[in-house]
Design an enzyme around this catalytic site. Sequence first.
Site, PDB file in Angstrom:
ATOM      1  N   ARG A   1       0.838  -1.206   0.000  1.00 67.30           N
ATOM      2  CA  ARG A   1       0.000   0.000   0.000  1.00 67.30           C
ATOM      3  C   ARG A   1       0.876   1.262   0.000  1.00 67.30           C
ATOM      4  O   ARG A   1       0.554   2.270  -0.630  1.00 67.30           O
ATOM      5  CB  ARG A   1      -0.874  -0.053   1.267  1.00 67.30           C
ATOM      6  CG  ARG A   1      -1.879   1.038   1.396  1.00 67.30           C
ATOM      7  CD  ARG A   1      -3.146   0.715   0.649  1.00 67.30           C
ATOM      8  NE  ARG A   1      -4.036   1.858   0.725  1.00 67.30           N
ATOM      9  CZ  ARG A   1      -5.313   1.849   0.415  1.00 67.30           C
ATOM     10  NH1 ARG A   1      -5.875   0.734  -0.012  1.00 67.30           N
ATOM     11  NH2 ARG A   1      -6.046   2.924   0.505  1.00 67.30           N
TER      12      ARG A   1
ATOM     13  N   ILE B   1      -8.130   5.755   0.802  1.00 64.64           N
ATOM     14  CA  ILE B   1      -7.467   6.552   1.838  1.00 64.64           C
ATOM     15  C   ILE B   1      -5.996   6.674   1.440  1.00 64.64           C
ATOM     16  O   ILE B   1      -5.348   5.651   1.216  1.00 64.64           O
ATOM     17  CB  ILE B   1      -7.569   5.840   3.215  1.00 64.64           C
ATOM     18  CG1 ILE B   1      -9.037   5.511   3.565  1.00 64.64           C
ATOM     19  CG2 ILE B   1      -6.905   6.662   4.305  1.00 64.64           C
ATOM     20  CD1 ILE B   1      -9.909   6.683   3.823  1.00 64.64           C
TER      21      ILE B   1
ATOM     22  N   THR C   1     -14.505  15.860  -0.632  1.00 61.92           N
ATOM     23  CA  THR C   1     -15.929  16.076  -0.381  1.00 61.92           C
ATOM     24  C   THR C   1     -16.556  14.761   0.066  1.00 61.92           C
ATOM     25  O   THR C   1     -16.295  13.703  -0.495  1.00 61.92           O
ATOM     26  CB  THR C   1     -16.647  16.686  -1.610  1.00 61.92           C
ATOM     27  OG1 THR C   1     -18.027  16.811  -1.289  1.00 61.92           O
ATOM     28  CG2 THR C   1     -16.473  15.872  -2.867  1.00 61.92           C
ATOM     29  N   HIS C   2     -17.358  14.866   1.147  1.00 59.97           N
ATOM     30  CA  HIS C   2     -17.925  13.669   1.773  1.00 59.97           C
ATOM     31  C   HIS C   2     -19.445  13.820   1.872  1.00 59.97           C
ATOM     32  O   HIS C   2     -19.933  14.885   2.255  1.00 59.97           O
ATOM     33  CB  HIS C   2     -17.311  13.505   3.177  1.00 59.97           C
ATOM     34  CG  HIS C   2     -17.845  12.308   3.892  1.00 59.97           C
ATOM     35  ND1 HIS C   2     -17.477  11.023   3.581  1.00 59.97           N
ATOM     36  CD2 HIS C   2     -18.767  12.200   4.883  1.00 59.97           C
ATOM     37  CE1 HIS C   2     -18.126  10.171   4.355  1.00 59.97           C
ATOM     38  NE2 HIS C   2     -18.919  10.860   5.156  1.00 59.97           N
TER      39      HIS C   2
ATOM     40  N   ASP D   1      -6.723  14.910   6.487  1.00 53.42           N
ATOM     41  CA  ASP D   1      -5.583  14.661   7.384  1.00 53.42           C
ATOM     42  C   ASP D   1      -5.365  13.146   7.453  1.00 53.42           C
ATOM     43  O   ASP D   1      -5.885  12.414   6.603  1.00 53.42           O
ATOM     44  CB  ASP D   1      -5.797  15.326   8.758  1.00 53.42           C
ATOM     45  CG  ASP D   1      -6.926  14.687   9.543  1.00 53.42           C
ATOM     46  OD1 ASP D   1      -7.504  13.662   9.080  1.00 53.42           O
ATOM     47  OD2 ASP D   1      -7.233  15.185  10.641  1.00 53.42           O
TER      48      ASP D   1
ATOM     49  N   GLY E   1      -6.557  10.897   9.376  1.00 52.62           N
ATOM     50  CA  GLY E   1      -7.674  10.070   9.811  1.00 52.62           C
ATOM     51  C   GLY E   1      -8.645   9.832   8.666  1.00 52.62           C
ATOM     52  O   GLY E   1      -8.408  10.259   7.537  1.00 52.62           O
TER      53      GLY E   1
ATOM     54  N   ASP F   1     -11.804  10.957   7.163  1.00 51.64           N
ATOM     55  CA  ASP F   1     -12.781  12.058   7.141  1.00 51.64           C
ATOM     56  C   ASP F   1     -12.749  12.901   8.414  1.00 51.64           C
ATOM     57  O   ASP F   1     -13.791  13.373   8.889  1.00 51.64           O
ATOM     58  CB  ASP F   1     -14.205  11.519   6.881  1.00 51.64           C
ATOM     59  CG  ASP F   1     -14.305  10.789   5.548  1.00 51.64           C
ATOM     60  OD1 ASP F   1     -13.660  11.228   4.586  1.00 51.64           O
ATOM     61  OD2 ASP F   1     -15.025   9.785   5.469  1.00 51.64           O
TER      62      ASP F   1
HETATM   63  C1  GAR Z   1     -19.909  12.032  -3.851  1.00 50.11           C
HETATM   64  O1  GAR Z   1     -21.170  12.091  -3.240  1.00 50.11           O
HETATM   65  C2  GAR Z   1     -18.818  12.054  -2.791  1.00 50.11           C
HETATM   66  O2  GAR Z   1     -19.149  12.790  -1.648  1.00 50.11           O
HETATM   67  C3  GAR Z   1     -18.719  10.600  -2.450  1.00 50.11           C
HETATM   68  O3  GAR Z   1     -18.802   9.944  -3.674  1.00 50.11           O
HETATM   69  C4  GAR Z   1     -19.673  10.703  -4.531  1.00 50.11           C
HETATM   70  C5  GAR Z   1     -18.983  10.841  -5.861  1.00 50.11           C
HETATM   71  O4  GAR Z   1     -19.869  11.276  -6.851  1.00 50.11           O
HETATM   72  N1  GAR Z   1     -17.500  10.323  -1.739  1.00 50.11           N
HETATM   73  C6  GAR Z   1     -17.400   9.476  -0.730  1.00 50.11           C
HETATM   74  O5  GAR Z   1     -18.325   8.788  -0.341  1.00 50.11           O
HETATM   75  C7  GAR Z   1     -16.028   9.433  -0.093  1.00 50.11           C
HETATM   76  N2  GAR Z   1     -16.099   8.792   1.192  1.00 50.11           N
HETATM   77  P1  GAR Z   1     -19.334  11.662  -8.297  1.00 50.11           P
HETATM   78  O6  GAR Z   1     -18.362  10.546  -8.735  1.00 50.11           O
HETATM   79  O7  GAR Z   1     -20.572  11.686  -9.155  1.00 50.11           O
HETATM   80  O8  GAR Z   1     -18.663  12.976  -8.195  1.00 50.11           O
END
Ligand code: GAR
Length: 212
Positions: free
Chosen positions: A77, A104, A120-121, A153, A155, A157
């Site tokens: 990894r 990650i 973005t989460h 960072d 961790g 999220d």
């Molecule tokens: C988004 O909603 C993003 O927040 C999520 O994947 C989607 C991607 O959509 N990310 C996670 O869940 C990360 N933990 P997209 O490929 O249509 O932009």
Amino acid sequence: MAAKPAGQRARRLVVLVSGSGTNLQALLDEIAATGAEAYGAGVVAVGADREGIEGLARAERAGLPTFVRKVKDYPTREEWDAALAEAVAAYEPDLVVSAGFMKIVGKEFLARFGGRFVNTHPALLPSFPGAHGVRDALAYGAKVTGCTVHFVDDGVDTGPIIAQGVVEIRDEDDESALHERIKEVERRLLVEVVGRLARNGYRIEGRKVVIQ
Ligand code: GAR
């Protein structure tokens, strides 16, 4: 990162994707409509951890260079992480954006891009981190959820929050309907936040992000 003086070149963005890439598309559409100089940033390359995804096809249609670094192609990894960091660094980004990148990153990547790696989460952090933010909020019975744009960072999220958007959960929601409504808010938020970071500059003070 310091503010971008008027007339100075647009900030360079590398965007990382693993799926449909609608957040990437929102960035590309806004930059095409506004112009990279006025928006403050332009996408210079798109990277992924897998092939054959719509996110890469969107990049190719926009004429952008792409690269893929798959975990399974590396003995460890750590070696994958270093290879990803190297591939990103080749495009000399000011900011790296994880837009649905479902991996990650490790020490090497953060050593190079910590403090300028935005994710973005699809949940209101610190609630519901991890790979199933939408499903977990629904299963918990939360009444509101949303999206969080934050710096990454070491961790999962847990990094400093830049901005959040709220979405109400409806009784009839399933994971896919809820995720679609979150993504509508998320795309606007990501476009707005990345532009402001690029144009105005920012500093990170502990957990607080101050956009200048
Ligand atoms: C988004 O909603 C993003 O927040 C999520 O994947 C989607 C991607 O959509 N990310 C996670 O869940 C990360 N933990 P997209 O490929 O249509 O932009």
